[in-house]
Structures are given as structure tokens and as C-alpha cells.
Design a protein around this motif. Structure first.
Motif, short mmCIF file in Angstrom:
data_model
loop_
_atom_site.label_atom_id
_atom_site.label_comp_id
_atom_site.label_asym_id
_atom_site.label_seq_id
_atom_site.Cartn_x
_atom_site.Cartn_y
_atom_site.Cartn_z
N MET A 1 0.84 -1.17 0.00
CA MET A 1 0.00 0.00 0.00
C MET A 1 0.89 1.24 0.00
O MET A 1 1.88 1.30 0.71
N THR A 2 0.50 2.22 -0.81
CA THR A 2 1.17 3.51 -0.79
C THR A 2 0.13 4.59 -0.50
O THR A 2 -1.04 4.46 -0.86
N ILE A 3 0.59 5.65 0.16
CA ILE A 3 -0.28 6.76 0.54
C ILE A 3 0.38 8.05 0.10
O ILE A 3 1.54 8.30 0.45
N ASN A 4 -0.33 8.84 -0.68
CA ASN A 4 0.16 10.14 -1.10
C ASN A 4 -0.75 11.22 -0.53
O ASN A 4 -1.98 11.08 -0.56
N GLU A 5 -0.15 12.27 -0.01
CA GLU A 5 -0.92 13.35 0.60
C GLU A 5 -1.00 14.55 -0.34
O GLU A 5 0.01 14.96 -0.90
N LYS A 6 -2.21 15.07 -0.51
CA LYS A 6 -2.43 16.30 -1.26
C LYS A 6 -3.17 17.27 -0.35
O LYS A 6 -3.96 16.85 0.49
N LYS A 7 -2.91 18.55 -0.54
CA LYS A 7 -3.61 19.57 0.25
C LYS A 7 -4.44 20.41 -0.71
O LYS A 7 -3.95 20.81 -1.76
N ASP A 8 -5.70 20.64 -0.34
CA ASP A 8 -6.60 21.47 -1.14
C ASP A 8 -7.25 22.47 -0.19
O ASP A 8 -8.27 22.18 0.42
N GLY A 9 -6.59 23.61 0.01
CA GLY A 9 -7.07 24.58 1.00
C GLY A 9 -6.90 24.00 2.39
O GLY A 9 -5.81 23.60 2.78
N GLN A 10 -7.99 23.94 3.14
CA GLN A 10 -7.98 23.37 4.49
C GLN A 10 -7.99 21.84 4.47
O GLN A 10 -7.62 21.21 5.44
N GLU A 11 -8.45 21.28 3.37
CA GLU A 11 -8.65 19.83 3.27
C GLU A 11 -7.35 19.11 2.93
O GLU A 11 -6.59 19.55 2.08
N ILE A 12 -7.15 17.97 3.59
CA ILE A 12 -6.07 17.06 3.22
C ILE A 12 -6.70 15.83 2.58
O ILE A 12 -7.67 15.28 3.10
N ILE A 13 -6.17 15.45 1.44
CA ILE A 13 -6.63 14.26 0.73
C ILE A 13 -5.51 13.23 0.76
O ILE A 13 -4.39 13.51 0.32
N LEU A 14 -5.82 12.07 1.30
CA LEU A 14 -4.86 10.96 1.29
C LEU A 14 -5.28 10.00 0.19
O LEU A 14 -6.37 9.43 0.23
N GLN A 15 -4.43 9.85 -0.80
CA GLN A 15 -4.68 8.92 -1.90
C GLN A 15 -4.07 7.57 -1.52
O GLN A 15 -2.86 7.49 -1.33
N VAL A 16 -4.93 6.58 -1.42
CA VAL A 16 -4.49 5.26 -0.97
C VAL A 16 -4.48 4.31 -2.16
O VAL A 16 -5.49 4.16 -2.86
N GLU A 17 -3.34 3.64 -2.35
CA GLU A 17 -3.22 2.69 -3.45
C GLU A 17 -2.87 1.32 -2.88
O GLU A 17 -1.93 1.18 -2.11
N GLY A 18 -3.66 0.31 -3.26
CA GLY A 18 -3.42 -1.05 -2.80
C GLY A 18 -4.49 -1.53 -1.85
O GLY A 18 -5.62 -1.06 -1.87
N ARG A 19 -4.13 -2.47 -1.01
CA ARG A 19 -5.05 -3.11 -0.08
C ARG A 19 -4.97 -2.47 1.30
O ARG A 19 -3.89 -2.15 1.76
N ILE A 20 -6.14 -2.32 1.93
CA ILE A 20 -6.18 -1.90 3.33
C ILE A 20 -6.60 -3.13 4.12
O ILE A 20 -7.76 -3.53 4.10
N ASP A 21 -5.63 -3.74 4.78
CA ASP A 21 -5.89 -4.98 5.51
C ASP A 21 -5.15 -4.96 6.84
O ASP A 21 -4.63 -3.92 7.26
N THR A 22 -5.07 -6.09 7.49
CA THR A 22 -4.42 -6.19 8.80
C THR A 22 -2.98 -5.69 8.75
O THR A 22 -2.51 -5.03 9.68
N ASN A 23 -2.28 -5.98 7.68
CA ASN A 23 -0.87 -5.61 7.58
C ASN A 23 -0.65 -4.13 7.28
O ASN A 23 0.39 -3.58 7.63
N THR A 24 -1.60 -3.48 6.62
CA THR A 24 -1.40 -2.10 6.18
C THR A 24 -2.25 -1.08 6.93
O THR A 24 -1.95 0.12 6.86
N SER A 25 -3.27 -1.51 7.63
CA SER A 25 -4.18 -0.56 8.27
C SER A 25 -3.49 0.28 9.34
O SER A 25 -3.86 1.44 9.54
N VAL A 26 -2.50 -0.26 10.01
CA VAL A 26 -1.79 0.50 11.05
C VAL A 26 -1.04 1.68 10.42
O VAL A 26 -1.03 2.79 10.97
N VAL A 27 -0.44 1.46 9.26
CA VAL A 27 0.26 2.53 8.55
C VAL A 27 -0.74 3.62 8.14
O VAL A 27 -0.49 4.81 8.32
N LEU A 28 -1.89 3.19 7.60
CA LEU A 28 -2.92 4.15 7.20
C LEU A 28 -3.44 4.92 8.41
O LEU A 28 -3.60 6.14 8.35
#
Length: 99
Positions: A1-28
Motif C-alpha cells: 500500500m502507498t499513501i500520497n498526501e495532497k492539500k486542497d485549501g484546508q482539506e487534506i486528501i490521502l490517496q491510498v493505493e493497494g489493499r487496506i488490511d491487517t498488515n497495512t491498516s496501522v500505517v494508514l
């Protein structure tokens, strides 16, 4: 899983690529909590996410509750039909903002 952060004014957008599971959810979860220290408006872009397990759902719940406690908002965008089905069956679509 990879996570890219974008900022749009006050909002933060985290773009998540891959699987969100037991192994990756802690990182997210760590990235979500870090982002919510900077802002109270957070969006997860799941366009390139192909799977969410119960551990991922727990991460969404933590994000929702943390943003809510700050008077902010947490939402999901670009949710695939497969993940939307998981959110519907688990009842998460009743309280999460999905656009």
C-alpha cells in the motif's frame, strides 16, 4: 500500500493505493491521525484501493470519530463498487460521508 498526501485549501486528501488490511491498516491509521493533527477536514481517495478488510473498517471508524471530535469531517471518495458493497453490508455507509 502507498499513501500520497495532497492539500486542497484546508482539506487534506490521502490517496491510498493497494489493499487496506491487517498488515497495512496501522500505517494508514498513523497517516490519518498525522493528517488530522494538521487539519480537521480529511478525505481518503480510494480510487486505487482494491480491498478493505475489517481492520480497514476499524481505521475508517477511528478517522471518523477523531475528525468528529474536532468538529471536522471525514469522507471517502472514488469508492469502487466492491468497497461500497463492503461499506453497505457493514453499516458504515450509514454514517460515513461517501462521495
Amino acid at each position: 500500500m502507498t499513501i500520497n498526501e495532497k492539500k486542497d485549501g484546508q482539506e487534506i486528501i490521502l490517496q491510498v493505493e493497494g489493499r487496506i488490511d491487517t498488515n497495512t491498516s496501522v500505517v494508514l491509521q498513523t497517516e490519518i491521525l498525522r493528517a488530522l493533527q494538521k487539519t480537521n477536514v480529511l478525505t481518503l481517495d480510494l480510487e486505487k484501493t482494491d480491498y478493505v478488510s475489517s481492520a480497514g473498517l476499524r481505521t475508517f471508524l477511528i478517522a471518523y470519530k477523531t475528525a468528529d471530535s474536532k468538529g471536522g469531517s471525514f469522507q471517502l471518495q472514488n469508492v469502487s463498487d466492491i468497497i461500497l458493497d463492503i461499506l453497505n453490508k457493514s453499516g458504515f455507509s450509514k454514517f460515513l460521508n461517501i462521495k
